[in-house]
Design a protein around this motif. Structure first.
Motif, PDB file in Angstrom:
ATOM      1  N   GLY A 228       0.804  -1.218   0.000  1.00 52.45           N
ATOM      2  CA  GLY A 228       0.000   0.000   0.000  1.00 52.45           C
ATOM      3  C   GLY A 228       0.836   1.266   0.000  1.00 52.45           C
ATOM      4  N   GLY A 229       2.115   1.143  -0.387  1.00 58.11           N
ATOM      5  CA  GLY A 229       2.981   2.321  -0.401  1.00 58.11           C
ATOM      6  C   GLY A 229       3.277   2.860   0.985  1.00 58.11           C
ATOM      7  N   MET A 331     -15.242   4.446   1.712  1.00 58.57           N
ATOM      8  CA  MET A 331     -14.541   4.088   2.945  1.00 58.57           C
ATOM      9  C   MET A 331     -13.719   5.260   3.474  1.00 58.57           C
ATOM     10  SD  MET A 331     -13.283   0.215   1.931  1.00 58.57           S
ATOM     11  CE  MET A 331     -12.627   0.679   0.321  1.00 58.57           C
ATOM     12  N   VAL A 332     -13.467   5.245   4.780  1.00 57.20           N
ATOM     13  CA  VAL A 332     -12.605   6.240   5.412  1.00 57.20           C
ATOM     14  C   VAL A 332     -11.179   5.699   5.403  1.00 57.20           C
ATOM     15  CG1 VAL A 332     -12.096   7.546   7.503  1.00 57.20           C
ATOM     16  CG2 VAL A 332     -14.473   7.048   6.881  1.00 57.20           C
ATOM     17  N   LEU A 333     -10.238   6.521   4.936  1.00 59.59           N
ATOM     18  CA  LEU A 333      -8.840   6.108   4.933  1.00 59.59           C
ATOM     19  C   LEU A 333      -7.953   7.222   5.469  1.00 59.59           C
ATOM     20  CD1 LEU A 333      -7.353   7.643   2.302  1.00 59.59           C
ATOM     21  CD2 LEU A 333      -8.675   5.952   1.047  1.00 59.59           C
ATOM     22  N   ILE A 334      -6.751   6.843   5.843  1.00 62.30           N
ATOM     23  CA  ILE A 334      -5.737   7.797   6.292  1.00 62.30           C
ATOM     24  C   ILE A 334      -4.878   8.162   5.092  1.00 62.30           C
ATOM     25  CG2 ILE A 334      -3.780   8.150   7.844  1.00 62.30           C
ATOM     26  CD1 ILE A 334      -5.019   5.951   9.649  1.00 62.30           C
ATOM     27  N   ASP A 335      -4.783   9.455   4.797  1.00 62.92           N
ATOM     28  CA  ASP A 335      -4.050   9.926   3.625  1.00 62.92           C
ATOM     29  C   ASP A 335      -2.918  10.834   4.080  1.00 62.92           C
ATOM     30  OD1 ASP A 335      -3.090  11.027   1.286  1.00 62.92           O
ATOM     31  OD2 ASP A 335      -5.064  11.403   0.415  1.00 62.92           O
ATOM     32  N   GLU A 336      -1.689  10.343   3.969  1.00 61.30           N
ATOM     33  CA  GLU A 336      -0.523  11.090   4.443  1.00 61.30           C
ATOM     34  C   GLU A 336      -0.227  12.339   3.608  1.00 61.30           C
ATOM     35  OE1 GLU A 336       2.643   8.271   1.975  1.00 61.30           O
ATOM     36  OE2 GLU A 336       2.555   8.178   4.145  1.00 61.30           O
ATOM     37  N   ASP A 337      -0.867  12.450   2.450  1.00 62.00           N
ATOM     38  CA  ASP A 337      -0.630  13.611   1.603  1.00 62.00           C
ATOM     39  C   ASP A 337      -1.566  14.777   1.918  1.00 62.00           C
ATOM     40  OD1 ASP A 337       1.555  12.837  -0.234  1.00 62.00           O
ATOM     41  OD2 ASP A 337       0.177  11.224  -0.759  1.00 62.00           O
ATOM     42  N   SER A 348      -5.563  12.686   9.687  1.00 63.66           N
ATOM     43  CA  SER A 348      -5.586  12.893   8.229  1.00 63.66           C
ATOM     44  C   SER A 348      -6.555  11.914   7.574  1.00 63.66           C
ATOM     45  CB  SER A 348      -4.172  12.722   7.652  1.00 63.66           C
ATOM     46  OG  SER A 348      -3.303  13.700   8.147  1.00 63.66           O
ATOM     47  N   TYR A 349      -7.847  12.114   7.820  1.00 59.62           N
ATOM     48  CA  TYR A 349      -8.888  11.251   7.265  1.00 59.62           C
ATOM     49  C   TYR A 349      -9.514  11.884   6.024  1.00 59.62           C
ATOM     50  CZ  TYR A 349      -9.054   8.901  11.881  1.00 59.62           C
ATOM     51  OH  TYR A 349      -8.765   8.228  13.028  1.00 59.62           O
ATOM     52  N   ARG A 350      -9.951  11.029   5.120  1.00 57.24           N
ATOM     53  CA  ARG A 350     -10.860  11.409   4.036  1.00 57.24           C
ATOM     54  C   ARG A 350     -11.568  10.140   3.583  1.00 57.24           C
ATOM     55  NH1 ARG A 350      -9.192   9.636  -0.957  1.00 57.24           N
ATOM     56  NH2 ARG A 350      -6.948   9.336  -1.305  1.00 57.24           N
ATOM     57  N   GLN A 351     -12.605  10.320   2.785  1.00 58.65           N
ATOM     58  CA  GLN A 351     -13.268   9.150   2.220  1.00 58.65           C
ATOM     59  C   GLN A 351     -12.692   8.827   0.852  1.00 58.65           C
ATOM     60  OE1 GLN A 351     -17.448  10.361   3.406  1.00 58.65           O
ATOM     61  NE2 GLN A 351     -17.652   8.124   3.583  1.00 58.65           N
ATOM     62  N   SER A 352     -12.740   7.546   0.527  1.00 58.22           N
ATOM     63  CA  SER A 352     -12.145   7.058  -0.715  1.00 58.22           C
ATOM     64  C   SER A 352     -12.912   7.558  -1.932  1.00 58.22           C
ATOM     65  CB  SER A 352     -12.126   5.527  -0.713  1.00 58.22           C
ATOM     66  OG  SER A 352     -13.418   5.007  -0.443  1.00 58.22           O
ATOM     67  N   THR A 353     -12.201   7.606  -3.058  1.00 52.91           N
ATOM     68  CA  THR A 353     -12.801   8.002  -4.333  1.00 52.91           C
ATOM     69  C   THR A 353     -12.440   6.957  -5.381  1.00 52.91           C
ATOM     70  OG1 THR A 353     -10.926   9.235  -5.266  1.00 52.91           O
ATOM     71  CG2 THR A 353     -12.323  10.396  -3.661  1.00 52.91           C
ATOM     72  N   ILE A 374     -13.190   1.770  11.635  1.00 53.80           N
ATOM     73  CA  ILE A 374     -11.728   1.706  11.638  1.00 53.80           C
ATOM     74  C   ILE A 374     -11.209   2.310  10.338  1.00 53.80           C
ATOM     75  CG2 ILE A 374      -9.711   0.188  11.813  1.00 53.80           C
ATOM     76  CD1 ILE A 374     -11.625  -1.943  13.024  1.00 53.80           C
ATOM     77  N   PRO A 375     -10.677   3.524  10.383  1.00 56.19           N
ATOM     78  CA  PRO A 375     -10.113   4.113   9.164  1.00 56.19           C
ATOM     79  C   PRO A 375      -8.978   3.247   8.621  1.00 56.19           C
ATOM     80  CG  PRO A 375     -10.437   5.786  10.850  1.00 56.19           C
ATOM     81  CD  PRO A 375     -10.649   4.457  11.525  1.00 56.19           C
ATOM     82  N   LEU A 376      -8.876   3.187   7.305  1.00 55.85           N
ATOM     83  CA  LEU A 376      -7.898   2.309   6.672  1.00 55.85           C
ATOM     84  C   LEU A 376      -6.499   2.897   6.769  1.00 55.85           C
ATOM     85  CD1 LEU A 376      -9.853   1.390   3.413  1.00 55.85           C
ATOM     86  CD2 LEU A 376      -9.766   0.132   5.583  1.00 55.85           C
ATOM     87  N   ALA A 377      -5.578   2.094   7.292  1.00 56.87           N
ATOM     88  CA  ALA A 377      -4.183   2.502   7.348  1.00 56.87           C
ATOM     89  C   ALA A 377      -3.592   2.515   5.939  1.00 56.87           C
ATOM     90  CB  ALA A 377      -3.399   1.551   8.250  1.00 56.87           C
ATOM     91  N   ASP A 378      -2.427   3.104   5.820  1.00 56.95           N
ATOM     92  CA  ASP A 378      -1.770   3.293   4.527  1.00 56.95           C
ATOM     93  C   ASP A 378      -1.613   1.983   3.765  1.00 56.95           C
ATOM     94  OD1 ASP A 378      -0.424   4.434   2.436  1.00 56.95           O
ATOM     95  OD2 ASP A 378       1.347   5.003   3.560  1.00 56.95           O
ATOM     96  N   LYS A 379      -1.366   0.879   4.467  1.00 55.54           N
ATOM     97  CA  LYS A 379      -1.054  -0.393   3.803  1.00 55.54           C
ATOM     98  C   LYS A 379      -2.219  -0.984   3.023  1.00 55.54           C
ATOM     99  CE  LYS A 379      -2.083  -3.383   7.774  1.00 55.54           C
ATOM    100  NZ  LYS A 379      -1.525  -4.417   8.681  1.00 55.54           N
ATOM    101  N   TRP A 380      -3.434  -0.463   3.234  1.00 53.26           N
ATOM    102  CA  TRP A 380      -4.599  -1.036   2.563  1.00 53.26           C
ATOM    103  C   TRP A 380      -4.940  -0.341   1.253  1.00 53.26           C
ATOM    104  CZ3 TRP A 380      -5.242  -5.499   4.526  1.00 53.26           C
ATOM    105  CH2 TRP A 380      -5.118  -5.722   5.898  1.00 53.26           C
ATOM    106  N   ALA A 381      -4.342   0.800   0.992  1.00 53.76           N
ATOM    107  CA  ALA A 381      -4.773   1.590  -0.166  1.00 53.76           C
ATOM    108  C   ALA A 381      -3.583   2.190  -0.909  1.00 53.76           C
ATOM    109  CB  ALA A 381      -5.699   2.719   0.288  1.00 53.76           C
ATOM    110  N   LEU A 382      -3.777   2.354  -2.213  1.00 55.32           N
ATOM    111  CA  LEU A 382      -2.839   3.113  -3.034  1.00 55.32           C
ATOM    112  C   LEU A 382      -3.537   4.399  -3.466  1.00 55.32           C
ATOM    113  CD1 LEU A 382      -1.233   0.418  -5.375  1.00 55.32           C
ATOM    114  CD2 LEU A 382      -0.126   1.636  -3.484  1.00 55.32           C
TER     115      LEU A 382
END
Length: 496
Positions: A228-229, A331-337, A348-353, A374-382
């Motif tokens: 998941g970067g 889904m809610v994910l954590i976005d480091e950007d 650093s939450y947002r919903q997926s697109t 449970i917001p998604l940690a970085d490893k689950w999403a690109l």
């Protein structure tokens, strides 16, 4: 037309009767074997300017025949280089030896104990991929890297998990290196290595290959994508990849061998990253309301940050969490950007697109609250930014591969373009049109990363075509490409 057909069949019957009357069964069988009058005689196969007498294939899991999350015997037998070798044998190719696993279960043992991270293969249970032991509790892993390694040398030098520079590394097959931190060895090469100090390239060159294939580099970007970067498995630096690849090509061709190389597919186009949608969450009105209440404080914090000039209204809109009754909630994910507001207690939450991609293992966790409570940690999403990093690295590595192939006058397979055609469903082969759909598409195995046996057969045909083009062989013109329909897509849980 109907009368003509009847006359034709009556004539054939009369001929058959005459043969029977003469009691000449041999002549009759020869008559039945006669080709149609309009049949085109194919030329005999030829090797052109290539010498296939000693063929060695280097690479990673894509070379080894890895499928369904594991390496297992029947998938190895249907690996791309083994299929190629069966055709090379028609024009002077020698034996092609592979380090076959002991079973069709997959997985690895070390001294009788399961090796962590190397479990059995996946099967389809009607709903999704599951370990074979879920459907067949009697399935047992029997391949032990301490107790029962095969004896080489091996023509298939594909090492699952290997990156470009690993093929040059001495000690990559040292059992002790598996237990260092970080590990300096690979259990699959432990099974294959001629000694604890050798390298993949050294064992390949010890066989004095007359022809080689090299398909390496996928893991140099895939490891980053699969994580998941999140930074735990970084993309190989460009300088490292370029040095490793040029060294491999220089070494492999140093004895005059010809060969074929392939570039790196777009890892974000494979079903491992395209199966889980960005909006898979069904919610009733009460649950949606409860979730919205749970994120109310977070949303309020965004307004505070904007009022203090920390973020813009556009970022507030991007980060605001809102659920609704229905079947397609994001889904809610954590976005480091995103702008870092953690010093103010705002995560650093947002919903997926639709621009986000998600790793396949997430599918089993969504019903457990991942992506909602449970917001998604970085490893689950690109995220789009991480996908851009992967695309940049892939383009750079592929430019190196193509330039090295051209400089060394090698055959070249554009695997990137090939698998993009599969992704788009635009690659018919015989009676089949393979796609990248998980389970049903036919091209990708149940791990969503590696091809099925049918997919490997498709790739083998592309390698053979590239060899024809470069070296003047005629595998295609002589009718010696493989029929991909003869190869399986998924194997049953009963196959052990």
């Amino acid at each position: 037309m109907k009368t003509f057909k009847n006359i034709k069949y009556i004539g054939l019957l009369a001929i058959a009767i005459s043969f029977t009357a003469c009691n000449d069964e041999e002549d009759f069988e020869q008559f039945l074997d006669m080709p149609p009058a309009d049949a085109v005689a194919l030329p005999a196969p030829t090797s052109g300017s290539a010498d296939f007498s000693t063929f060695v294939s280097l690479g990673n899991s894509l070379t080894a025949g890895f499928a369904d999350g594991a390496l297992y015997s029947i998938a190895q037998e249907n690996s791309t280089p083994n299929i190629m070798a069966s055709k090379f044998s028609l024009v002077g190719g020698g034996n092609f030896t592979q380090p076959l696993m002991n079973d069709n279960v997959g997985g690895l043992l070390a001294g009788g104990s399961p090796l962590p991270g190397f479990g059995p293969r996946l099967v389809f249970d009607g709903a999704g991929p599951v370990p074979i032991t879920n459907l067949n509790p009697g399935a047992m892993t029997t391949t032990d890297i301490v107790l029962n390694n095969p004896t080489g040398p091996f023509n298939n030098m594909g090492v699952p998990g290997a990156k470009s520079f690993h093929l040059l590394a001495p000690g990559y097959g040292d059992l002790n290196g598996l237990f260092t931190v970080p590990a300096t060895a690979n259990p699959y090469f432990v099974r294959m290595a001629s000694s604890s100090t050798t390298s993949v390239i050294a064992d390949a060159m010890a066989q004095a290959p007359t022809f080689f294939s090299l398909w390496i580099g996928n893991n140099d970007v895939l490891g980053y994508a699969l994580s998941g970067g999140d930074g735990t498995n970084p993309i190989t630096p460009t300088a490292t990849f370029d040095f490793a690849y040029s060294t491999l090509i220089t070494t492999l061709t140093s004895g005059g061998a010809k060969g074929v190389v392939a570039n790196i597919p777009d890892v974000t186009a494979i079903p491992h990253f395209t199966t889980v949608p960005y909006n898979p969450i069904p919610l009733d009105a009460a649950t949606a309301s409860a979730l919205n209440q749970g994120y109310a404080t977070y949303n309020g914090g965004l307004q505070f940050a904007m009022s203090n000039g920390l973020i813009t209204q556009a970022e507030v809109d991007k980060r605001t969490i809102a659920f609704a009754e229905g079947s397609n909630n994001a889904m809610v994910l954590i976005d480091e950007d995103l702008t870092d507001l953690t010093s103010f207690g705002i995560p650093s939450y947002r919903q997926s697109t639709a621009d986000d991609l998600f790793v396949l293992p997430l599918s089993s966790l969504i019903p457990q609250g991942y992506g909602t409570q449970i917001p998604l940690a970085d490893k689950w999403a690109l995220t789009p930014e991480e996908q851009a990093e992967i695309a940049t690295a892939t383009a750079s590595f592929n430019a190196t591969i193509q330039s090295q192939a051209s400089a060394a006058n090698l055959a070249f397979v554009d695997a990137n373009a090939l698998l993009n055609l599969v992704k788009d469903g635009n690659l018919p082969s015989g009676n089949y049109n393979l796609t990248s759909d998980l389970v049903t598409g036919g091209a990708f195995s149940l791990d969503g990363v590696h091809p099925t046996s049918r997919g490997y057969a498709l790739i083998a045909n592309q390698f053979l075509k590239a060899i024809d083009l470069k070296y003047g062989s005629n595998f295609e013109a002589s009718g010696n490409l493989v029929d991909i329909g003869e190869y399986n897509t998924n194997y049953s849980a009963g196959l052990q």
